[in-house]
Design a protein around this motif. Structure first.
Motif, PDB file in Angstrom:
ATOM      1  N   VAL A 268      44.618  40.042  25.366  1.00  8.21           N
ATOM      2  CA  VAL A 268      44.389  39.786  26.787  1.00  8.21           C
ATOM      3  C   VAL A 268      43.422  38.614  26.877  1.00  8.21           C
ATOM      4  N   GLY A 269      43.843  37.564  27.599  1.00 10.61           N
ATOM      5  CA  GLY A 269      43.020  36.363  27.702  1.00 10.61           C
ATOM      6  C   GLY A 269      41.834  36.542  28.637  1.00 10.61           C
ATOM      7  N   LEU A 270      42.113  36.682  29.907  1.00  9.77           N
ATOM      8  CA  LEU A 270      41.087  36.770  30.938  1.00  9.77           C
ATOM      9  C   LEU A 270      41.263  38.071  31.708  1.00  9.77           C
ATOM     10  N   ILE A 271      40.147  38.750  31.976  1.00  7.65           N
ATOM     11  CA  ILE A 271      40.187  40.029  32.692  1.00  7.65           C
ATOM     12  C   ILE A 271      39.326  39.918  33.940  1.00  7.65           C
ATOM     13  N   GLU A 272      39.900  40.314  35.064  1.00  8.65           N
ATOM     14  CA  GLU A 272      39.176  40.409  36.330  1.00  8.65           C
ATOM     15  C   GLU A 272      39.230  41.870  36.756  1.00  8.65           C
ATOM     16  N   VAL A 273      38.054  42.459  37.010  1.00  4.60           N
ATOM     17  CA  VAL A 273      37.994  43.873  37.372  1.00  4.60           C
ATOM     18  C   VAL A 273      37.111  44.032  38.598  1.00  4.60           C
ATOM     19  N   GLN A 274      37.611  44.788  39.582  1.00  5.08           N
ATOM     20  CA  GLN A 274      36.779  45.127  40.737  1.00  5.08           C
ATOM     21  C   GLN A 274      35.903  46.301  40.333  1.00  5.08           C
ATOM     22  N   VAL A 275      34.594  46.160  40.541  1.00  6.07           N
ATOM     23  CA  VAL A 275      33.658  47.221  40.174  1.00  6.07           C
ATOM     24  C   VAL A 275      32.753  47.562  41.347  1.00  6.07           C
ATOM     25  N   GLY A 276      32.092  48.695  41.242  1.00  9.06           N
ATOM     26  CA  GLY A 276      31.187  49.132  42.295  1.00  9.06           C
ATOM     27  C   GLY A 276      29.759  48.707  42.013  1.00  9.06           C
ATOM     28  N   MET A 277      29.049  48.371  43.050  1.00 13.52           N
ATOM     29  CA  MET A 277      27.637  48.026  42.922  1.00 13.52           C
ATOM     30  C   MET A 277      26.751  49.058  43.614  1.00 13.52           C
ATOM     31  N   ASN A 278      27.348  49.965  44.376  1.00 15.75           N
ATOM     32  CA  ASN A 278      26.605  50.969  45.120  1.00 15.75           C
ATOM     33  C   ASN A 278      26.580  52.269  44.324  1.00 15.75           C
ATOM     34  N   PRO A 279      25.429  52.669  43.790  1.00 12.59           N
ATOM     35  CA  PRO A 279      25.373  53.889  42.980  1.00 12.59           C
ATOM     36  C   PRO A 279      25.651  55.161  43.775  1.00 12.59           C
TER      37      PRO A 279
ATOM     38  N   ASN B 208      58.931  43.451  25.553  1.00 11.79           N
ATOM     39  CA  ASN B 208      58.735  42.306  24.647  1.00 11.79           C
ATOM     40  C   ASN B 208      57.662  41.339  25.143  1.00 11.79           C
ATOM     41  N   ILE B 209      56.581  41.891  25.690  1.00 14.00           N
ATOM     42  CA  ILE B 209      55.440  41.089  26.128  1.00 14.00           C
ATOM     43  C   ILE B 209      54.388  41.182  25.019  1.00 14.00           C
ATOM     44  N   ASP B 210      54.065  40.053  24.399  1.00 14.49           N
ATOM     45  CA  ASP B 210      53.149  40.046  23.266  1.00 14.49           C
ATOM     46  C   ASP B 210      51.681  39.961  23.667  1.00 14.49           C
ATOM     47  N   GLU B 211      51.424  39.321  24.794  1.00 10.39           N
ATOM     48  CA  GLU B 211      50.047  39.166  25.242  1.00 10.39           C
ATOM     49  C   GLU B 211      50.001  38.990  26.753  1.00 10.39           C
ATOM     50  N   ILE B 212      48.813  39.178  27.293  1.00 11.28           N
ATOM     51  CA  ILE B 212      48.594  39.045  28.734  1.00 11.28           C
ATOM     52  C   ILE B 212      47.589  37.911  28.936  1.00 11.28           C
ATOM     53  N   ASP B 213      47.972  36.915  29.705  1.00  7.96           N
ATOM     54  CA  ASP B 213      47.067  35.791  29.969  1.00  7.96           C
ATOM     55  C   ASP B 213      45.961  36.180  30.942  1.00  7.96           C
ATOM     56  N   PHE B 214      46.329  36.868  32.024  1.00 10.88           N
ATOM     57  CA  PHE B 214      45.372  37.213  33.074  1.00 10.88           C
ATOM     58  C   PHE B 214      45.641  38.635  33.536  1.00 10.88           C
ATOM     59  N   LEU B 215      44.663  39.516  33.387  1.00 11.16           N
ATOM     60  CA  LEU B 215      44.777  40.907  33.812  1.00 11.16           C
ATOM     61  C   LEU B 215      43.792  41.147  34.945  1.00 11.16           C
ATOM     62  N   SER B 216      44.311  41.466  36.123  1.00  8.54           N
ATOM     63  CA  SER B 216      43.480  41.743  37.291  1.00  8.54           C
ATOM     64  C   SER B 216      43.630  43.217  37.638  1.00  8.54           C
ATOM     65  N   ILE B 217      42.490  43.914  37.737  1.00  7.26           N
ATOM     66  CA  ILE B 217      42.513  45.351  37.989  1.00  7.26           C
ATOM     67  C   ILE B 217      41.695  45.665  39.242  1.00  7.26           C
ATOM     68  N   ASP B 218      42.338  46.269  40.212  1.00  4.89           N
ATOM     69  CA  ASP B 218      41.693  46.734  41.451  1.00  4.89           C
ATOM     70  C   ASP B 218      42.340  48.065  41.784  1.00  4.89           C
ATOM     71  N   THR B 219      41.789  49.138  41.242  1.00  4.24           N
ATOM     72  CA  THR B 219      42.444  50.443  41.343  1.00  4.24           C
ATOM     73  C   THR B 219      41.571  51.510  41.990  1.00  4.24           C
ATOM     74  N   ASN B 220      40.548  51.084  42.710  1.00  8.62           N
ATOM     75  CA  ASN B 220      39.706  51.997  43.486  1.00  8.62           C
ATOM     76  C   ASN B 220      39.173  53.175  42.685  1.00  8.62           C
ATOM     77  N   GLY B 221      38.491  52.872  41.587  1.00  9.41           N
ATOM     78  CA  GLY B 221      37.848  53.899  40.789  1.00  9.41           C
ATOM     79  C   GLY B 221      38.584  54.262  39.514  1.00  9.41           C
ATOM     80  N   TYR B 222      39.738  53.689  39.283  1.00  9.94           N
ATOM     81  CA  TYR B 222      40.556  54.013  38.109  1.00  9.94           C
ATOM     82  C   TYR B 222      40.497  52.887  37.072  1.00  9.94           C
ATOM     83  N   GLU B 223      39.643  51.896  37.310  1.00  9.18           N
ATOM     84  CA  GLU B 223      39.601  50.690  36.486  1.00  9.18           C
ATOM     85  C   GLU B 223      39.311  50.981  35.010  1.00  9.18           C
TER      86      GLU B 223
END
Length: 117
Positions: free
Chosen positions: A85-96, A54-69
């Protein structure tokens, strides 16, 4: 707070997770992983998880899943399309040269197509 033994992804399934620790080394920037044990976990998609609780919305979603983001975001498609979803924070890679990380551009393109910046 509730601790749950599960992960989020783009498909509801069971998966084997390798739990690991890092050995100490002389350098703080390099550590050699060694695997401690395997564990089977449930992977859920965010809308199903939220609807079952019964969760209608997510205020803050933080994702740090080591390549599964990106898979986590793809699984949250319904919530993102409906701006639940209000705000999303995602860990991403910068090294190609690091194939384990999702490149920033892929995450940015996916989120911008859904109206997130």
């Amino acid at each position: 707070m509730h601790c749950l033994r599960l992960a989020f992804g783009n498909v509801k399934e069971r998966a084997e997770l390798l739990r690991h620790k890092y050995s100490c080394s002389d350098s703080l920037t390099f550590a050699e992983p060694y695997f401690e044990k395997k564990e089977t976990i449930e992977i859920e998609i965010i809308p199903d998880f939220c609807n079952n609780r019964n969760i209608d919305e997510i205020d803050f979603l933080s994702i740090d899943t080591n390549g599964y983001e990106l898979r986590v975001l793809e699984g949250a498609k319904d919530f993102l399309d409906n701006r639940k979803v209000g705000l999303i924070e995602v860990q991403v890679g910068m090294n190609p040269r690091n194939p384990k990380k999702v490149p920033l551009e892929k995450i940015r393109d996916f989120l911008e197509a859904k109206g997130y910046f």
